[in-house]
Design a protein around this motif. Structure first.
Motif, short mmCIF file in Angstrom:
data_model
loop_
_atom_site.label_atom_id
_atom_site.label_comp_id
_atom_site.label_asym_id
_atom_site.label_seq_id
_atom_site.Cartn_x
_atom_site.Cartn_y
_atom_site.Cartn_z
N PHE A 24 0.83 -1.21 0.00
CA PHE A 24 0.00 0.00 0.00
C PHE A 24 0.87 1.25 0.00
O PHE A 24 0.61 2.21 -0.75
N PHE A 25 1.92 1.26 0.84
CA PHE A 25 2.82 2.42 0.89
C PHE A 25 3.53 2.62 -0.46
O PHE A 25 3.68 3.75 -0.92
N ILE A 26 3.96 1.52 -1.07
CA ILE A 26 4.65 1.63 -2.36
C ILE A 26 3.69 2.16 -3.42
O ILE A 26 4.05 3.00 -4.25
N ALA A 27 2.43 1.67 -3.40
CA ALA A 27 1.44 2.13 -4.37
C ALA A 27 1.17 3.63 -4.20
O ALA A 27 1.06 4.37 -5.20
N LEU A 28 1.06 4.09 -2.93
CA LEU A 28 0.85 5.52 -2.70
C LEU A 28 2.05 6.33 -3.16
O LEU A 28 1.89 7.44 -3.69
N GLU A 29 3.24 5.80 -2.95
CA GLU A 29 4.45 6.51 -3.39
C GLU A 29 4.45 6.66 -4.92
O GLU A 29 4.75 7.74 -5.45
N ILE A 30 4.09 5.59 -5.62
CA ILE A 30 4.05 5.64 -7.08
C ILE A 30 2.97 6.62 -7.55
O ILE A 30 3.18 7.41 -8.47
#
Length: 441
Positions: A24-30
């Motif tokens: 989830f954190f990686i998706a938000l970062e992207i």
């Protein structure tokens, strides 16, 4: 840990949660990078060196982490955090580094939290490692939640080009347009009242940390966390609430009907003149203002603080009540919310709180009824705001009391259900007195 241990259901659950959270954190970062902004991971990493956005929040997070430490370890950790912050201040002063925004302190608290994560992995084993990692995770979740929320608000402004403020404002006629009324009262209170409410509104997470610290005060001695505490409710509200923002995008009266909305606003009406009654329409809005009005999560979090402060001492109960009242005054008085999303936020919190407590004690008929009823009322609110606003505005003496009674019924059912659970809870057995022993003569 052996492979057999990892096959345990609880270990698999936590591993799954960790993987999902990381994804989830990686998706938000992207997603944030797609819109030309740094994401939550980048923003949090920057605060290791650069001035943090909220120093009090980082120290509150460190305080939550320290519930697993002994008093000696807490004093050492606090001293190290302050010492690191002093070094940062001196270095910035020596090199004349300007801080355009953020606080001059807070880096030390983050360093201590990360340091204990390293200690847990390298110097602890077994249950002590797990307990310390839980403490570190508790502290990091608070700051990560703040960064995640900021990124999510950016996404709402970019992906929802139109807002439903006209529908909510029309439905708000049934409640007497409370944001306009409270807004005039706050302005009449002058700068002192505005500053107090602004501080309460901004430092909500710090207030939650105080209540959570009281609830977690025995973790170091008992070497375990309680089954249910405020942080769980706080995080669940923050996890589920932003999803409603995407379904029901609203920016609030100060933007949709006030000068802060610029040329996107319907007119410059807030808080002096309530909008006239007219058929509502979706309205386009800028790509900057967050669509974070429905439901009011500040009200939801303040309600959670109030609920969890009820078991504390008198001072904590008073503080919890004050924070709820002041938050309601700030959300309405600053024009961030309508009355309709205030009551939606209350119902939202009580439903989540009941669900978490039912999950801990085991689902029964009373728990299922409470959660189902709360969810039904919440959905009914959203549907009525969207599809019946004109009827609500034209018959305020019918729909206004109905909205209040629906909210009061959820509150009543929650109180009745939780009292039933408490009455059914097993009573602690009285401490066994040692039998008298014969004395040597």
């Amino acid at each position: 840990m052996t492979f057999a241990a990892w096959r345990q259901p609880r270990a698999i659950l936590w591993a799954t949660v960790g993987v999902v959270a990381l994804g989830f954190f990686i998706a938000l970062e992207i997603a944030a990078r797609h819109y030309g902004q740094p994401g939550p991971i980048t923003n949090q990493a920057k605060e290791v060196i650069f001035a943090p956005k909220s120093g009090p929040l980082l120290y509150a997070s460190m305080a939550l982490m320290m519930v697993v430490l002994t008093w000696r370890q807490r004093l050492i950790a606090a001293g190290v955090a302050v010492g690191i912050d002093v070094v940062f201040v001196l270095v910035r002063w020596a090199f004349d580094i300007k801080m355009s925004h953020g606080h001059f302190f807070g880096n030390g608290a983050l360093w201590v939290i990360l340091g204990y994560a390293v200690i847990a992995v390298t110097r602890r084993t077994g249950r002590e490692r797990i307990l310390l990692l839980k403490g570190v995770g508790l502290g990091l979740l608070l700051v990560a939640g703040r960064k995640t929320g900021d990124t999510w608000l950016l996404i709402t402004s970019k992906t929802r080009p139109t807002v439903l403020d006209q529908y909510v404002a029309t439905a708000d006629h049934a409640l007497g347009d409370p944001s306009w009324l409270i807004g005039r009262i706050v302005r009449a209170s002058g700068p002192i009242g505005e500053h107090v409410l602004d501080y309460v509104y901004i430092q909500l997470a710090v207030a939650a940390s105080v209540v959570a610290l009281y609830q977690l005060r025995n973790v170091a001695a008992e070497r375990r966390f309680p089954r249910h505490h405020l942080v769980r409710t706080f995080l669940m509200i923050g996890l589920l609430g932003p999803g409603i923002y995407m379904i029901f995008p609203v920016v609030g009266p100060i933007f949709a009907y006030g000068a802060d909305g610029g040329h996107w606003a319907v007119a410059d009406l807030w808080p002096n003149t309530a909008p006239t009654l007219a058929a509502p329409h979706q309205m386009p809005f800028d790509e900057i203002t967050p669509r974070n009005c429905m439901p009011s999560l500040h009200t939801a979090w303040a309600t959670a603080i109030f609920i969890h402060s009820r078991k504390g001492p008198r001072l904590l109960r008073f503080a919890g009540a004050f924070w709820l009242i002041a938050t309601l005054g700030a959300t309405l008085g600053f024009g961030y919310h309508y009355g309709t999303d205030i009551i939606a936020g209350v119902v939202f919190t009580l439903t989540i709180e009941a669900a978490l407590r039912a999950l801990d004690r085991g689902w029964d008929r009373s728990g299922i009824q409470m959660v189902a009823y709360g969810a039904t009322v919440f959905v009914a609110f959203l549907v009525s705001y969207r599809y019946l606003p004109m009827e609500m505005a034209e018959h305020p003496w019918v729909f206004g009391p109905l909205l209040i009674l629906a909210t009061a019924s959820v509150i009543h059912l929650y109180i009745r259900t939780t009292k039933l659970w408490e009455s059914e809870a097993p009573k602690a057995a009285p401490a066994r007195q040692p039998e008298p022993q014969p004395e040597l003569v």
